[in-house]
Design a protein around this motif. Structure first.
Motif, short mmCIF file in Angstrom:
data_model
loop_
_atom_site.label_atom_id
_atom_site.label_comp_id
_atom_site.label_asym_id
_atom_site.label_seq_id
_atom_site.Cartn_x
_atom_site.Cartn_y
_atom_site.Cartn_z
N THR A 1 -2.30 2.83 -5.69
CA THR A 1 -3.75 2.71 -5.59
C THR A 1 -4.45 3.78 -6.42
OG1 THR A 1 -3.29 2.18 -3.27
CG2 THR A 1 -5.58 2.51 -3.86
N LYS A 2 -3.79 4.90 -6.61
CA LYS A 2 -4.41 6.05 -7.25
C LYS A 2 -4.24 5.96 -8.78
CE LYS A 2 -5.13 6.96 -3.00
NZ LYS A 2 -4.23 7.75 -2.17
N SER B 1 0.84 -1.20 0.00
CA SER B 1 0.00 0.00 0.00
C SER B 1 0.87 1.24 0.00
CB SER B 1 -0.90 0.03 1.25
OG SER B 1 -0.10 0.20 2.40
N GLY B 2 0.26 2.39 -0.24
CA GLY B 2 0.99 3.65 -0.13
C GLY B 2 1.44 3.89 1.29
N GLN B 3 0.60 3.49 2.24
CA GLN B 3 0.96 3.65 3.65
C GLN B 3 2.25 2.91 3.98
OE1 GLN B 3 -0.99 6.36 4.49
NE2 GLN B 3 -1.03 5.43 6.51
N SER C 1 1.48 5.97 -3.78
CA SER C 1 0.35 5.09 -3.58
C SER C 1 -0.08 4.72 -5.00
CB SER C 1 -0.78 5.82 -2.83
OG SER C 1 -1.97 5.07 -2.95
N ASP D 1 6.45 12.20 -1.89
CA ASP D 1 5.29 11.40 -2.28
C ASP D 1 4.74 12.02 -3.56
OD1 ASP D 1 2.69 10.38 -2.62
OD2 ASP D 1 2.41 10.06 -0.47
N ASN E 1 -2.49 15.98 -0.89
CA ASN E 1 -3.84 15.43 -0.91
C ASN E 1 -4.48 15.68 0.45
OD1 ASN E 1 -6.14 13.85 -1.00
ND2 ASN E 1 -5.09 11.90 -1.08
C1 LIG Z 1 -3.75 7.48 -0.82
C2 LIG Z 1 -2.50 8.12 -0.49
C3 LIG Z 1 -1.57 7.49 0.36
C4 LIG Z 1 -1.84 6.17 1.02
O1 LIG Z 1 -1.90 5.17 0.06
P1 LIG Z 1 -2.72 3.80 0.24
O2 LIG Z 1 -2.41 3.08 -1.01
O3 LIG Z 1 -4.16 4.15 0.41
O4 LIG Z 1 -2.17 3.11 1.45
C5 LIG Z 1 -0.38 8.14 0.60
N1 LIG Z 1 -0.10 9.34 0.05
C6 LIG Z 1 -0.98 9.97 -0.75
C7 LIG Z 1 -0.62 11.29 -1.32
C8 LIG Z 1 -2.20 9.39 -1.05
O5 LIG Z 1 -3.06 10.04 -1.84
#
Ligand SMILES: *Cc1c(COP(=O)(O)O)cnc(C)c1O
Length: 425
Positions: A204-205, A81-83, A202, A180, A155
């Motif tokens: 995920t985005k 994950s991004g976290q 992340s 980031d 964000n």
């Molecule tokens: C969503 C996000 C994260 C966390 O990422 P996950 O994949 O949800 O764990 C970290 N940094 C930014 C800028 C984000 O938008």
């Protein structure tokens, strides 16, 4: 050298004669070896190869290599994950008693990770405004500071970080700049070109881009000289007893030390690994990243302009609007577009925000951004719920803020949807 759009499609995986055209999903926890001796060399990091997918997996490595090429780094890894990417990027170079300096304009989850959970591990954080004076900035570094951390576009407050300025401040204090880069993606900004040392994502985005899978990535520029301040970064520059006294910078050079240590120690011990399936989806998403980013940015600019001209709208925040406080920084760092996220407030405040969101037909309510589908969120009621009124303002997220993430649908349909919803407010 190929340009960014070609890298999106082709980097990181080059099939040889007769091999699959698409990155294969290696759905295997483990890998077979002919002799125990050979396997022993892998465990000592003396040979490179796969032995257990918690540490490395070929599918994940191809996708990490694609992201590495896009960012212009020397080495990269995926995380679950991004976290976990942000946690690893910081924890790889610090321990209890250390200090990290960060921009105060951060994603809520990152803020919580740093300010609550990592503090419990004995690591101290100072959050400083990206608009701080040089005096405040340079005065905030301490002898035990190990990095500066910030988001290219924060964000959800959408502040653009002056990467060059913070790189200079970090480097003159002997520490790396960790960025980031989730919101602009390497299509719109490559922080390494402006002096960043470590880039996190992340995935995920926008990289996945279809809200299919949670994931993260860490990219090392391979340029930061850990040896110049060897005592500050002793984890990289002195023997690792968990690997028979191996010294990362000696064995893997500046190009490979950070990511190898992060994989060999943190991934081994914490196990926040990406699955091959997830990595495959991210790799597939990146093939169209350059096309999608262009449409996200086109739709976001159209929405931002429409909102800023509407009588019921109190304020609009989008770095490409000429009256935005980050406009000049956006022109410098994001000349081809910033991201697909726009934030704004309605004259009716918090209540009007909830009504507006309920009336949208095309944009759905979701705790998500950077998706092919447009979606909308009221952060004070969701992602930033744990922040006090004061902290909300400090993080640049006032309680009336609506965050809309423009997808890649038709621009005219999006404009109609926003206008209709505004009418009923
Ligand atoms: C969503 C996000 C994260 C966390 O990422 P996950 O994949 O949800 O764990 C970290 N940094 C930014 C800028 C984000 O938008």
């Amino acid at each position: 050298m190929s340009r960014i759009g070609t890298k999106c499609v082709q980097a990181g995986y080059e099939p040889q004669n007769g091999q699959p055209r698409q990155i294969p999903i290696i759905q295997s926890t483990t890998f077979k070896y002919d002799s125990s001796e050979e396997m022993g060399r892998l465990f000592d990091l003396e040979a490179s190869g796969y032995f257990y997918s918690r540490l490395q997996n070929p599918t994940c490595d191809h996708v990490a290599a694609r992201i590495c090429a896009l960012e212009g780094g020397s080495a990269a890894m995926l995380t679950s994950s991004g976290q976990s990417a942000n946690f690893f990027a910081i924890f790889n170079i610090c321990q209890a008693g250390d200090h990290i300096l960060c921009s105060s304009a951060l994603y809520g989850g990152t803020y919580n990770l740093f300010n609550v959970t990592m503090r419990r591990m004995g690591i101290d954080f100072t959050f400083i405004s990206p608009d701080c004076t040089d005096e405040e900035l340079y005065g905030a570094f301490r002898p035990n500071t190990k990095a500066f951390f910030g988001e290219t576009i924060s964000n959800p407050s959408l502040q653009v970080l002056d990467i060059e300025r913070f790189a200079k401040a970090a480097h003159s204090n002997g520490v790396p700049l960790i960025i980031d880069n989730t919101f602009p993606t390497p299509v719109n900004c490559r922080p390494i070109e402006w002096g960043a040392d470590i880039v996190v994502h992340s995935t995920t985005k926008y990289m996945d881009g279809h809200s299919s899978t949670v994931g993260g990535a860490i990219v090392d520029a391979g340029k930061f000289d850990w040896n110049a301040n060897a005592e500050k970064f002793s984890g990289l520059t002195t023997p690792d007893e968990s690997y028979h006294g191996l010294i990362y910078t000696e064995r893997f050079g500046l190009e490979g030390a950070f990511i190898t240590k992060c994989t060999a120690q943190l991934m081994r011990d914490f196990g926040c690994c990406a699955s091959a399936q997830s990595a495959y989806i991210v790799g597939l998403g990146i093939e169209t990243l350059h096309l999608r980013m262009a449409q996200h940015c086109k739709n976001a600019l159209a929405a931002a302009q429409l909102l800023s001209e509407h009588e019921k709208v109190a304020w609009v925040n989008y770095p490409e609007l000429a009256d935005n406080k980050c406009y000049d920084l956006a022109q410098k760092y994001l000349p081809n577009g910033s991201c697909g996220v726009v934030s704004f407030g309605l004259k009716g405040g918090r209540e009007a925000a909830e009504r507006f969101m309920a009336e949208l037909k095309l944009a759905i309510i979701a705790t998500h951004v950077a998706d092919a589908h447009s979606c909308v969120l009221h952060p004070a009621n969701a992602t930033h719920r744990q922040l006090s009124e004061n902290e909300l303002i400090k993080a640049g997220v006032p309680s009336d803020l609506i965050r809309i993430s423009l997808g890649i649908e038709d621009t005219e349909d999006i404009k109609e949807d926003i206008l209709c919803a505004l009418e009923s407010v």
